[in-house]
Design a protein around this motif. Sequence first.
Motif, short mmCIF file in Angstrom:
data_model
loop_
_atom_site.label_atom_id
_atom_site.label_comp_id
_atom_site.label_asym_id
_atom_site.label_seq_id
_atom_site.Cartn_x
_atom_site.Cartn_y
_atom_site.Cartn_z
N VAL A 162 -6.26 3.41 -3.27
CA VAL A 162 -5.22 4.14 -2.54
C VAL A 162 -4.74 5.35 -3.33
O VAL A 162 -4.43 6.40 -2.75
CB VAL A 162 -4.04 3.20 -2.20
N VAL A 163 -4.67 5.24 -4.65
CA VAL A 163 -4.13 6.34 -5.45
C VAL A 163 -5.22 7.21 -6.07
O VAL A 163 -4.93 8.05 -6.91
CB VAL A 163 -3.18 5.82 -6.55
N CYS A 201 0.83 -1.22 0.00
CA CYS A 201 0.00 0.00 0.00
C CYS A 201 0.86 1.26 0.00
O CYS A 201 0.61 2.20 -0.76
CB CYS A 201 -0.92 0.01 1.22
N ASN A 250 -5.37 7.32 2.35
CA ASN A 250 -6.11 6.20 1.78
C ASN A 250 -5.49 4.86 2.18
O ASN A 250 -6.21 3.89 2.46
CB ASN A 250 -6.14 6.32 0.25
N ASN A 273 -8.78 9.72 -5.05
CA ASN A 273 -9.22 10.56 -3.93
C ASN A 273 -10.74 10.51 -3.85
O ASN A 273 -11.42 11.53 -3.87
CB ASN A 273 -8.75 12.00 -4.11
N HIS A 292 -2.84 9.93 -0.66
CA HIS A 292 -2.56 8.52 -0.89
C HIS A 292 -2.23 7.82 0.43
O HIS A 292 -2.67 6.69 0.68
CB HIS A 292 -1.38 8.35 -1.86
N ALA A 332 1.24 4.18 -2.73
CA ALA A 332 0.99 5.57 -2.33
C ALA A 332 2.13 6.49 -2.76
O ALA A 332 1.90 7.62 -3.19
CB ALA A 332 0.79 5.65 -0.81
N SER A 349 -12.54 12.73 -7.89
CA SER A 349 -11.23 12.78 -7.24
C SER A 349 -10.61 14.16 -7.33
O SER A 349 -10.05 14.67 -6.35
CB SER A 349 -10.28 11.76 -7.89
N VAL A 407 0.00 12.94 -2.97
CA VAL A 407 0.62 11.82 -2.26
C VAL A 407 0.21 11.78 -0.79
O VAL A 407 0.13 10.71 -0.18
CB VAL A 407 2.16 11.88 -2.40
#
Length: 437
Positions: free
Chosen positions: A130-131, A20, A89, A133, A86, A24, A35, A83
């Motif tokens: 994760v990447v 993860c 997340n 939003n 990320h 990220a 996002s 980031v």
Amino acid sequence: MDTKPTKRFWWLFGIYAVICVGFAVFRKYPLRSDSLVYFTWASQTAQMHTWFPYPQTIYDPWLASLFHVNLGALFLRIHNAPVTLHFLNAAANLTQLYLVYRLTLKFFGEQSAWIVAWMYVLYLNSLGLVVLNLSELTFTACTLLCIWFYVQKPEFTWGLLSGLMAGFALGCRPLIVALLLVYGLVWLWTWRYKKRNNYTQLIGIVLGVFLFVVPMGMYSKSQTGQFVYSTTTGPINLLMSGFDGATGVYNDSILKNDSVYLSKKTFYEKGEYIQARAVQWIMSHPTKWFSFWPHKIKTTFVNDDIAISPLLGDPNWSFERFIKDARLPRQQRQFWQQSLVYCAAFLAIHTFQFAYYLLLLGLWGYQLIYYWRRRHTAPLIVWIINGFTFLGFLMTYVGSQGNLRYKYPYLVISLILFAPIVVFEKKLSRKNKEITR
């Protein structure tokens, strides 16, 4: 039955955490649509050292995911770049893994908990999110925390913590109301049939929700003149199934030439107008409105590419586009002009994810039969999760359109119920083999 996590779980958790964090830090993926909107709001909130909504947002078409945006803005004050989100997340993703494991461990034992951990890790949408939003991870993590605190003890303190998490989830999406309704039904059932009145827990839940709703609402009123504590996209979502050209999926073309709508300046003026228009149309065309429901359900469940494309870092191709467009010669050439490694990875990841999704979808349906046959012995968590899922989807299809993202929280949380079925089927298969010998 609740015990501590085992060493093998912590090994799996640690490896998944590294993956993860790696995504990220190193996976670059463009922000667009929701996002980009959420990041813009959060970034501007951080730059102004204020909270969302801020006065300028009064002229936006709507407000959305207030808690998600404010949480992101809080950390963007440290480093204002995607980031940072990320990492948030990734934290939410790992929280979900831990909680689905612990909830399964508490109610179904270690073997089921180990299986559900792997089920979660193999569901690649969580890693892909994760990447992005989007609010899926924030909402689902808060919902799982709400359930975790609720099932500890029927006491005021645990109820307060559960209610506060429900308030945070409400700050992302109003659909957490479905879970609160389930809590109310559970209280009525225990009071009526178990002769137990856990009113202190219920009071704690209500107070916990208010601890978020009231301050958030009062702050937004001071900034925009409106008491807002959750997303205000309800009217536009309702309109998606409330006009002559509607099909049950997202389509805002009706507003582009609506002079009355375009003349409205603020999000609440726009919302009031859209809602009145949608309700009027639905009341005049109830049969046609209901006819959209099969398409809504199809749109939600037929595809599961919620966040698979970010795993490969190319926003130009999704599984749906590959199936639809790659049959055309020009699109075929565009795809196969990608590197051989990319094409192989794309087909491998998407084929695995789709096959795995079909397996989970089958388990989702089968668990209803499985637990109904054991309804007199099934633990409380079964009724909480299935009740939340049923009421949540009902609210979704009444007030919104079909969208494949809408099933993510329910599917992830329902993994808790799938693992015990796998254990049962393994034991049954082993028993049948011994009999045949």
